[in-house]
Design a protein around this motif. Structure first.
Motif, mmCIF file in Angstrom:
data_model
loop_
_atom_site.group_PDB
_atom_site.id
_atom_site.type_symbol
_atom_site.label_atom_id
_atom_site.label_comp_id
_atom_site.label_asym_id
_atom_site.label_seq_id
_atom_site.Cartn_x
_atom_site.Cartn_y
_atom_site.Cartn_z
ATOM 1 N N PHE A 246 46.992 41.476 42.479
ATOM 2 C CA PHE A 246 47.884 42.348 41.735
ATOM 3 C C PHE A 246 49.364 41.962 41.813
ATOM 4 C CE2 PHE A 246 49.809 46.654 41.205
ATOM 5 C CZ PHE A 246 49.240 46.963 39.989
ATOM 6 N N GLN B 43 43.703 44.424 36.532
ATOM 7 C CA GLN B 43 44.408 43.284 35.942
ATOM 8 C C GLN B 43 45.281 43.718 34.765
ATOM 9 O OE1 GLN B 43 41.001 40.878 35.077
ATOM 10 N NE2 GLN B 43 40.655 40.311 37.217
ATOM 11 N N THR C 259 43.084 39.455 30.488
ATOM 12 C CA THR C 259 42.548 39.572 31.843
ATOM 13 C C THR C 259 41.651 38.372 32.119
ATOM 14 O OG1 THR C 259 40.735 40.946 31.047
ATOM 15 C CG2 THR C 259 42.724 42.081 31.832
ATOM 16 N N ARG D 77 37.786 45.751 37.757
ATOM 17 C CA ARG D 77 38.624 44.546 37.841
ATOM 18 C C ARG D 77 39.571 44.473 36.643
ATOM 19 N NH1 ARG D 77 33.485 42.168 39.506
ATOM 20 N NH2 ARG D 77 33.640 41.905 41.760
ATOM 21 N N GLU E 44 50.399 38.489 40.507
ATOM 22 C CA GLU E 44 50.481 38.415 39.047
ATOM 23 C C GLU E 44 51.800 38.984 38.539
ATOM 24 O OE1 GLU E 44 47.897 36.842 37.067
ATOM 25 O OE2 GLU E 44 47.794 36.244 39.154
ATOM 26 N N SER F 130 45.831 37.360 33.516
ATOM 27 C CA SER F 130 46.057 38.352 34.562
ATOM 28 C C SER F 130 44.845 38.365 35.470
ATOM 29 C CB SER F 130 46.301 39.749 33.985
ATOM 30 O OG SER F 130 46.749 40.600 35.034
ATOM 31 N N HIS F 131 45.055 37.836 36.668
ATOM 32 C CA HIS F 131 43.955 37.718 37.625
ATOM 33 C C HIS F 131 44.016 38.914 38.559
ATOM 34 C CE1 HIS F 131 40.772 35.529 39.569
ATOM 35 N NE2 HIS F 131 40.956 34.468 38.812
ATOM 36 N N ILE F 132 43.271 38.850 39.630
ATOM 37 C CA ILE F 132 43.013 40.060 40.411
ATOM 38 C C ILE F 132 44.025 40.297 41.536
ATOM 39 C CG2 ILE F 132 41.408 39.005 42.034
ATOM 40 C CD1 ILE F 132 40.883 42.400 40.243
ATOM 41 N N SER G 178 37.239 35.905 36.527
ATOM 42 C CA SER G 178 37.076 36.843 37.645
ATOM 43 C C SER G 178 35.893 37.787 37.430
ATOM 44 C CB SER G 178 38.356 37.680 37.821
ATOM 45 O OG SER G 178 38.452 38.649 36.789
#
Lengths: 352, 146, 562
Positions: free
Chosen positions: C290, C348, C328, C344, C293, C286-288, C332
């Motif tokens: 939003f 995530q 997460t 962050r 994702e 789960s990247h940033i 990142s």
């Protein structure tokens, strides 16, 4: 690639290179050369750098190497990206080393035309390069146009030869002009393809027929390998050079399968060259080619790095006062009158 | 053709010789994203990168440095092994009687920076180092060697 | 709009005929929802407004193609599993940590192994110097595995083991540990990552070449299918692909392609798709970004369901449902102003929950600097608990479903992934498995990932992409973050243990077992799990078993794509 012959060290020359090392005196070349011949890898590595940079040091290396070169067998290995050339080269080197040959590999990759930088990644696939008893491996970036590269690669081959290697494999990517240039001075040229790589017509178009002394279908464990071999054989049936029909070897470089067979083909070709009636002619052709390349370098330099006199000459042509042919004729006279360059600061000991 | 004013020599000086840098990861860790990004940054800054990739030993790196006549060694370390691995590389280089500078890339806590400097590491490039900073550091390392 | 005649507060009236597809979908959903148990909780807003369990249009959560979630009630029945990864030092150290976790009410153990173990090398291998017990626990022999789980009832816990290249060996050790402690293999429950394909593409912890490695994967799938009904034999992982620098769409595409590849390999080995597909699980990043994702998770479920049914002929619902764990994005996290990472990670984690994850690991804010301290790990767990208990995000299944933007993003993710599947299908001439092999061999995956990683770095460098604390808002970094240090004596302790283990065993029995394994490995029709279990029983080390297999399978060097 090429250095301008100059009367003496200029302030710019004496200052440390902003992006490398200060060049050292040709006199150091002799000492390094002796060490390289004695098996000192670091000395050989440094001499290759001189060769690659061109200029008076490169000339000094070339002059020292030439009388001692000539014994090595030079193999050109080429093919499209992804066919497994590096792994194949590594396997071939291992087989030859097991057979008692001293092997060197020169892996040539293109420089970025935009920045002049390069990523040279061939060592990743050459496991034997990472072992102390393995072959001497040097990566070389093309650094500019093909003529210069061909000359630098050739000079590097002569140096590796003079340093006592019996088998030198020059690996290049693709089948462009650079590869053709390099192949023209190799004793044996191997062209590697992979299954599903295309039909005989494509091969013909690419000019492989003239270039290859040996074909390899690598990744022969995959579907289509025997088809690729059949296509190549068919193409060879249509015509090949008199006296030598290029064999088509099947290899699986990742496992080493077929590397023995490939090496045997190389030895057969070497034997063929030695016993061929055309051998003397071929040697003469190679020598002429090599001299021609050095000559080209001087000519290119006259034009690409013009002195004030040369620029004045060009201006005369531009103004219509002089015909281009007449200017060329005058410059041709200059080529033969190049003054030998003095040694720059001999106190710069190479850090080797 | 060229007089004592040395036009040709001046022209050559302007064409800088590319710095040659060996890039490698020491140890078993397989995270090579940073190493690959740095390889491209350096290529795009005009340097020649001899890429050795993953799972190199100090011995295999030294061998490459000798054969390739590299100006700089760039090590990527991401698993917290920097205090063991980087000094060992510097020692191995020095044991050969040369002084090829070692630049470390990766995550190094601030408290360890001094220890690495004492061990002879030329510089540490952390995450977030810009392309310009990476190239500048490697060139500075190469200049020190010369 | 919300569902008609909803037994739960907040529902609206139906406008459709009883026989319309919509009405049928609603009725089916309601029946399924009513059959599902609910956890304790008030399903209303903070202000006391009652909430329907689902809003919007069919297909509803729990309905094919499961875009909106695999369960009709989603988090109203059960929250996701809050899984935290542990493992460091010697087996005894980690055992202590496990026991504390169990005493605190945990039921799931998650094991991180050190690099030599992950690479199939013993602690006394030259490569292992400096890495023993550093990033996880060192396991060389069955004795280490027994120490790791000493005093723990393996029938009563679920164990997750993050290991790939030597997965079969660690699985064998776990089985023998269970046997010796009185828990038969059929009662063992857990997950082993065992996803070798992404190792060639991203994480690079491979040992053997791809084809024999995939055989080991299918051997484990076949073995657990027959003998270990409570075990998940593969966790197909996009996490590492993303960490290596891929885009979200590449993560989605490569991961699902790997999933299809395993399905094809297991079917080719003679297994019935419905016998094993229900126990495959996934692991995403789960990247940033939003909404990207969330679109990725929704698209993943839809693609998997369709492909499993249409291309691989799966019939059981469980075979069509993509279950996934999320972590997460470690990549990142910034070393600059590390506390900002808490924000962050929270963002995530929320994306993963809104995307319908079954299990979640939140990174600790100090992980860009070192292994997490206990304090940082606790904040990471608390972040999940805030989302679970305070935000109300768990009251309604797929709360973003029906948003024009989210639906578009879901379609776009699917479209981009489909382009990759088409490419691989062509490469493999109608086989995704062969296409993946070819993509590994020709550098397709590593090249695509490296291109994406470099594009991202250049954008950050050029300031086109803002990373707070890195290329903008950089003031305020006091650089004082306490980090975890691991004792230096772990390596010596482990080396002594290994030497001792080698001393006390029957050397002849080890040699004989390894020779039998090598002979079996040469026959591709033999399932290697039992022969490996035999080696483990006589206390062969992990490295010895790997060596025996390496003699038959060879090793792997990656293509030089930089």
């Amino acid at each position: 690639m090429t250095a301008g012959p100059a009367a003496g060290p200029t302030p710019e020359r004496a200052a440390p290179h902003p992006d490398g090392e200060p060049p050292t005196a040709p006199g150091d070349v002799t000492a390094l050369f002796e060490r390289a011949r004695g098996g000192d890898r670091r000395a050989l590595g440094r001499l290759l750098t001189y060769t690659e940079r061109g200029g008076p040091l490169a000339d000094a290396v070339a002059v020292a190497a030439w009388p001692l070169a000539g014994a090595a067998h030079v193999v050109g290995m080429t093919g499209a990206p992804g066919v497994g050339k590096s792994t194949l080269t590594d396997r071939l080197a291992q087989v030859a080393a097991d057979d008692g040959w001293r092997v060197a590999i020169l892996a040539v990759d293109p420089s970025s035309p935009l920045t002049g930088g390069a990523i040279l990644g061939d060592r990743v696939r050459m496991g034997s390069a990472a072992t102390p008893g393995g072959p001497f491996v040097r990566s070389m970036a093309s650094r500019g146009q093909s003529g210069g590269l061909a000359l630098a690669a050739l000079s590097a081959v002569r140096l590796l030869d003079a340093a006592g290697h019996d088998l030198i494999i020059v690996e290049t990517v693709g089948i462009g002009q650079v590869e053709v240039d390099i192949a023209r001075t190799a004793d044996t040229t191997i062209v590697a393809v992979s299954p599903g790589w295309g039909d005989a017509v494509q091969a013909n178009k690419a000019g492989l027929l003239e270039m290859a002394d040996i074909f390899v279908v690598n990744k022969a464990d995959r579907a289509g390998a025997t088809d690729a071999r059949r296509d190549l054989e068919y193409m060879l049936d249509l015509g090949h050079r008199a006296g030598w029909r290029p064999p088509v070897a099947l290899t699986v470089a990742t496992t080493g399968e077929g590397a023995d067979e490939l090496f045997k083909h190389v030895q057969d070709h070497r034997q063929h060259l030695r016993t061929s009636s055309a051998e003397a002619e071929r040697r003469a052709r190679h020598v002429a080619e090599e001299v021609r390349r050095h000559l080209h370098r001087w000519v290119d330099q006259l034009v690409e790095q013009p002195t004030r006199q040369t620029e004045a000459l060009f201006a005369e042509v531009a103004q219509g006062d002089l015909a281009p042919s007449a200017a060329a004729q005058r410059l041709a006279g200059e080529v033969g009158q190049v003054p030998e360059r003095d040694a720059p600061g001999a106190d710069d000991e190479p850090e080797v | 053709m060229s007089g004592p004013d040395g036009d040709a020599a001046g022209a050559e000086t302007e064409r800088r010789q590319p710095v040659r840098v060996v890039l490698a990861k020491l140890g078993l860790d397989g995270h090579d994203r940073g190493l690959k990004v740095v390889a491209r940054m350096l290529r795009d800054a005009g340097l020649e990168v001899i890429y050795l990739g993953l799972r190199q030993t100090t011995e295999s790196i030294l061998l490459a440095v000798e054969q390739e006549d590299a100006d700089v060694i760039g090590l990527s370390i991401h698993n917290g092994g920097h205090l063991t691995l980087a000094p060992r590389m510097v020692e191995a280089v020095r044991a050969t009687g040369t002084d090829v500078p070692v630049v470390v890339g990766g995550i190094v806590p601030d408290v360890d920076l001094e220890r690495l400097a004492e061990a002879g590491v030329f510089a540490v490039l952390g995450p977030g180092a810009s392309a310009a900073e990476v190239a500048r550091t490697v060139r500075a390392a190469a200049a020190r060697r010369a | 709009m919300s569902l008609p005649d909803n037994p739960f507060p907040g529902g609206a009236e139906s406008h459709d005929d009883e026989d319309s597809p919509r009405a049928r979908a609603e009725a089916q959903w309601r029946a399924a929802f009513e059959a599902a148990p609910l956890r304790d909780g008030t399903f209303e807003t903070m202000s006391g407004i009652p909430l329907a369990a689902v809003h919007g249009d069919p297909p509803y959560p729990g309905q094919f193609p499961y875009t909106r979630g695999i369960y009709p009630s989603m988090y109203r029945s059960r929250l996701w599993t809050m899984r935290l990864f542990a493992g460091m030092g010697t087996a005894a150290d980690t055992n202590q940590r496990f026991k504390r976790l169990l005493e605190a009410g945990g039921t799931g153990l998650s094991t991180a192994f050190d690099m030599p173990t992950l690479m199939g090398r013993d602690s006394d291998h030259p490569w292992a110097v400096g890495e023993v017990g550093r990033a996880g626990v060192a396991v060389d022999t069955i004795a280490d595995m027994e120490d790791l789980f000493a005093g723990i009832d393996l029938g009563g816990v679920s164990t997750s083991m993050t290991i790939n290249g030597p997965a079969n060996i660690l699985m064998a050790m776990y089985i023998v540990t269970g046997e010796r402690g009185g828990t038969e293999r059929a009662r063992l429950s857990g997950t082993i990552q065992n996803d070798i394909l992404k190792e060639y593409q991203a994480q690079k912890e491979y040992i053997f070449p791809p084809r024999p490695s995939v055989r080991l994967v299918t051997d484990l799938i076949g073995f657990t299918t027959a003998e270990m009904p409570r075990w998940h034999p593969v966790s197909i992982s996009g996490y590492h692909i993303r960490e290596a620098g891929s885009t979200a769409a590449q993560e989605l595409a490569f991961t699902l392609a790997n999933g299809f590849a395993y399905v094809e390999a297991a079917m080719a080995a003679g297994l019935d798709v419905d016998d094993f597909a229900g126990r495959l699980s996934f692991f995403f990043n789960s990247h940033i970004d939003f909404f990207e994702e969330i679109g990725k998770y929704r698209a993943a479920r839809r693609i998997w369901a369709r492909w499993m049914r249409e291309r691989y002929g799966a019939r059981q619902e469980r075979s069509l449902q993509l279950r996934f764990h999320t972590q997460t994005a470690g990549v990142s996290l910034t070393a600059q102003q590390p506390e900002v990472n808490i924000a962050r990670v929270a963002t995530q984690a929320l994306a993963a929950v809104l995307g319908g994850t079954q299990s979640l690991h939140t990174d600790s804010y100090d992980e860009a600097l070192a292994l997490p301290t206990e304090r940082a790990a606790r904040i990471a767990l608390r972040t999940q608990q805030v989302i679970a208990h305070e935000t109300g995000a768990t009251n309604v299944a797929d709360p973003l479903g029906g948003s024009a933007y989210v639906e578009w993003m879901t379609d776009e993710m699917e479209r981009r992934a489909t382009e990759v599947f088409d490419h691989l299908d062509k490469l493999g001439e109608g086989s995704i498995l062969e296409g993946v092999y070819e993509g590994i061999a020709n550098g397709y995956f590593v090249g695509e990932i490296a291109d994406s990683a470099y594009r991202f770095e250049r954008e950050v460098n050029a300031g086109q992409r803002i990373i707070v604390g890195v290329n903008a808002h950089t003031t305020g970094d006091d650089g004082e973050t306490p980090t975890l240090y691991i004792a230096d004596d772990v390596e010596d302790q482990q080396l002594a243990r290994l030497a001792e283990a080698k001393q006390r065993r029957d050397g002849g029995a080890v040699v004989a077992a390894l020779e039998r394994l090598a002979a079996d490995a040469a026959d591709p029709t033999v399932n290697l799990m039992e022969p490996i279990i035999d080696c483990v029983r006589v206390e062969a080390t992990e490295g010895e078993i790997v060596n025996a297999l390496e003699g038959v399978f060879g090793t792997y060097t990656e293509p030089a794509v930089v």
